[in-house]
Design a protein around this motif. Structure first.
Motif, PDB file in Angstrom:
ATOM      1  N   LEU A  16       0.818  -1.215   0.000  1.00  0.00           N
ATOM      2  CA  LEU A  16       0.000   0.000   0.000  1.00  0.00           C
ATOM      3  C   LEU A  16       0.851   1.263   0.000  1.00  0.00           C
ATOM      4  O   LEU A  16       0.495   2.260  -0.629  1.00  0.00           O
ATOM      5  CB  LEU A  16      -0.920   0.014   1.218  1.00  0.00           C
ATOM      6  N   LYS A  17       1.959   1.213   0.694  1.00  0.00           N
ATOM      7  CA  LYS A  17       2.846   2.382   0.746  1.00  0.00           C
ATOM      8  C   LYS A  17       3.372   2.719  -0.646  1.00  0.00           C
ATOM      9  O   LYS A  17       3.499   3.884  -1.016  1.00  0.00           O
ATOM     10  CB  LYS A  17       3.996   2.106   1.711  1.00  0.00           C
ATOM     11  N   LEU A  18       3.674   1.680  -1.444  1.00  0.00           N
ATOM     12  CA  LEU A  18       4.210   1.892  -2.786  1.00  0.00           C
ATOM     13  C   LEU A  18       3.112   2.045  -3.843  1.00  0.00           C
ATOM     14  O   LEU A  18       3.405   2.429  -4.977  1.00  0.00           O
ATOM     15  CB  LEU A  18       5.145   0.747  -3.159  1.00  0.00           C
ATOM     16  N   LEU A  19       1.872   1.724  -3.472  1.00  0.00           N
ATOM     17  CA  LEU A  19       0.739   1.853  -4.393  1.00  0.00           C
ATOM     18  C   LEU A  19      -0.313   2.772  -3.769  1.00  0.00           C
ATOM     19  O   LEU A  19      -1.415   2.339  -3.434  1.00  0.00           O
ATOM     20  CB  LEU A  19       0.114   0.473  -4.670  1.00  0.00           C
ATOM     21  N   PRO A  20       0.004   4.057  -3.616  1.00  0.00           N
ATOM     22  CA  PRO A  20      -0.918   4.962  -2.919  1.00  0.00           C
ATOM     23  C   PRO A  20      -2.267   5.123  -3.626  1.00  0.00           C
ATOM     24  O   PRO A  20      -3.262   5.484  -2.991  1.00  0.00           O
ATOM     25  CB  PRO A  20      -0.155   6.287  -2.857  1.00  0.00           C
ATOM     26  N   GLU A  21      -2.312   4.829  -4.929  1.00  0.00           N
ATOM     27  CA  GLU A  21      -3.580   4.969  -5.664  1.00  0.00           C
ATOM     28  C   GLU A  21      -4.486   3.765  -5.476  1.00  0.00           C
ATOM     29  O   GLU A  21      -5.641   3.788  -5.879  1.00  0.00           O
ATOM     30  CB  GLU A  21      -3.303   5.177  -7.164  1.00  0.00           C
ATOM     31  N   ALA A  22      -3.983   2.714  -4.836  1.00  0.00           N
ATOM     32  CA  ALA A  22      -4.768   1.490  -4.662  1.00  0.00           C
ATOM     33  C   ALA A  22      -5.847   1.680  -3.594  1.00  0.00           C
ATOM     34  O   ALA A  22      -5.611   2.303  -2.562  1.00  0.00           O
ATOM     35  CB  ALA A  22      -3.864   0.324  -4.273  1.00  0.00           C
ATOM     36  N   GLN A  23      -7.002   1.127  -3.885  1.00  0.00           N
ATOM     37  CA  GLN A  23      -8.089   1.094  -2.914  1.00  0.00           C
ATOM     38  C   GLN A  23      -7.885  -0.171  -2.082  1.00  0.00           C
ATOM     39  O   GLN A  23      -7.752  -1.259  -2.627  1.00  0.00           O
ATOM     40  CB  GLN A  23      -9.437   1.044  -3.632  1.00  0.00           C
ATOM     41  N   PHE A  24      -7.834  -0.023  -0.756  1.00  0.00           N
ATOM     42  CA  PHE A  24      -7.580  -1.164   0.112  1.00  0.00           C
ATOM     43  C   PHE A  24      -8.888  -1.793   0.566  1.00  0.00           C
ATOM     44  O   PHE A  24      -9.813  -1.088   0.951  1.00  0.00           O
ATOM     45  CB  PHE A  24      -6.775  -0.737   1.337  1.00  0.00           C
ATOM     46  N   GLN A  25      -8.956  -3.115   0.515  1.00  0.00           N
ATOM     47  CA  GLN A  25     -10.121  -3.831   1.012  1.00  0.00           C
ATOM     48  C   GLN A  25      -9.643  -4.897   1.987  1.00  0.00           C
ATOM     49  O   GLN A  25      -8.916  -5.819   1.607  1.00  0.00           O
ATOM     50  CB  GLN A  25     -10.920  -4.472  -0.122  1.00  0.00           C
ATOM     51  N   ASP A  26     -10.029  -4.746   3.246  1.00  0.00           N
ATOM     52  CA  ASP A  26      -9.644  -5.689   4.288  1.00  0.00           C
ATOM     53  C   ASP A  26     -10.474  -6.957   4.146  1.00  0.00           C
ATOM     54  O   ASP A  26     -11.696  -6.915   4.248  1.00  0.00           O
ATOM     55  CB  ASP A  26      -9.854  -5.067   5.663  1.00  0.00           C
ATOM     56  N   VAL A  27      -9.813  -8.081   3.901  1.00  0.00           N
ATOM     57  CA  VAL A  27     -10.545  -9.326   3.655  1.00  0.00           C
ATOM     58  C   VAL A  27     -11.218  -9.845   4.924  1.00  0.00           C
ATOM     59  O   VAL A  27     -12.220 -10.552   4.845  1.00  0.00           O
ATOM     60  CB  VAL A  27      -9.652 -10.427   3.033  1.00  0.00           C
ATOM     61  N   ARG A  28     -10.675  -9.502   6.086  1.00  0.00           N
ATOM     62  CA  ARG A  28     -11.288  -9.949   7.335  1.00  0.00           C
ATOM     63  C   ARG A  28     -12.613  -9.212   7.556  1.00  0.00           C
ATOM     64  O   ARG A  28     -13.606  -9.815   7.939  1.00  0.00           O
ATOM     65  CB  ARG A  28     -10.365  -9.721   8.514  1.00  0.00           C
TER      66      ARG A  28
END
Length: 104
Positions: A16-28
């Motif tokens: 995530l640090k290297l892909l700041p444009e990525a939308q994060f989705q927590d699988v838990r």
């Protein structure tokens, strides 16, 4: 770009640090959409399962024998992380090949 992972996973945080444009989705918390999971299993097969995880080690033999997609739906933390969906192309893990493909 969507990154599927765990918020407390060091590898996911590095990605995530290297892909700041990525939308994060927590699988838990949110799980992985069924169609993404199915596509990922078609591409990666058994590699999608993290058999070294504490979740995997805690599963019974009966649970481990489940269909992999059913197992991943019931226990999303068994999935190897991160899973990155970039314009329909799927990447698994955060090794040098994945980094080169996503970071140019």
């Amino acid at each position: 770009m969507v990154l599927y992972g765990l918020k407390n996973c060091d590898t996911c945080r590095k990605a995530l640090k290297l892909l700041p444009e990525a939308q994060f989705q927590d699988v838990r918390a949110d799980g992985v959409p069924g169609d993404v999971l199915k596509s990922a299993y078609e591409v990666f097969g058994a590699q999608l399962l993290n058999t070294r995880s504490t979740t995997w080690r805690g599963l019974s033999d009966a649970e481990r024998a489940l269909d992999p997609l059913d197992l991943l739906a019931a226990h999303p933390t068994v999935m190897k992380r991160p899973l990155v969906d970039h314009d329909g192309q799927l990447y698994l893990g955060w090794n040098s090949d994945v980094q080169a493909a996503l970071l140019g």
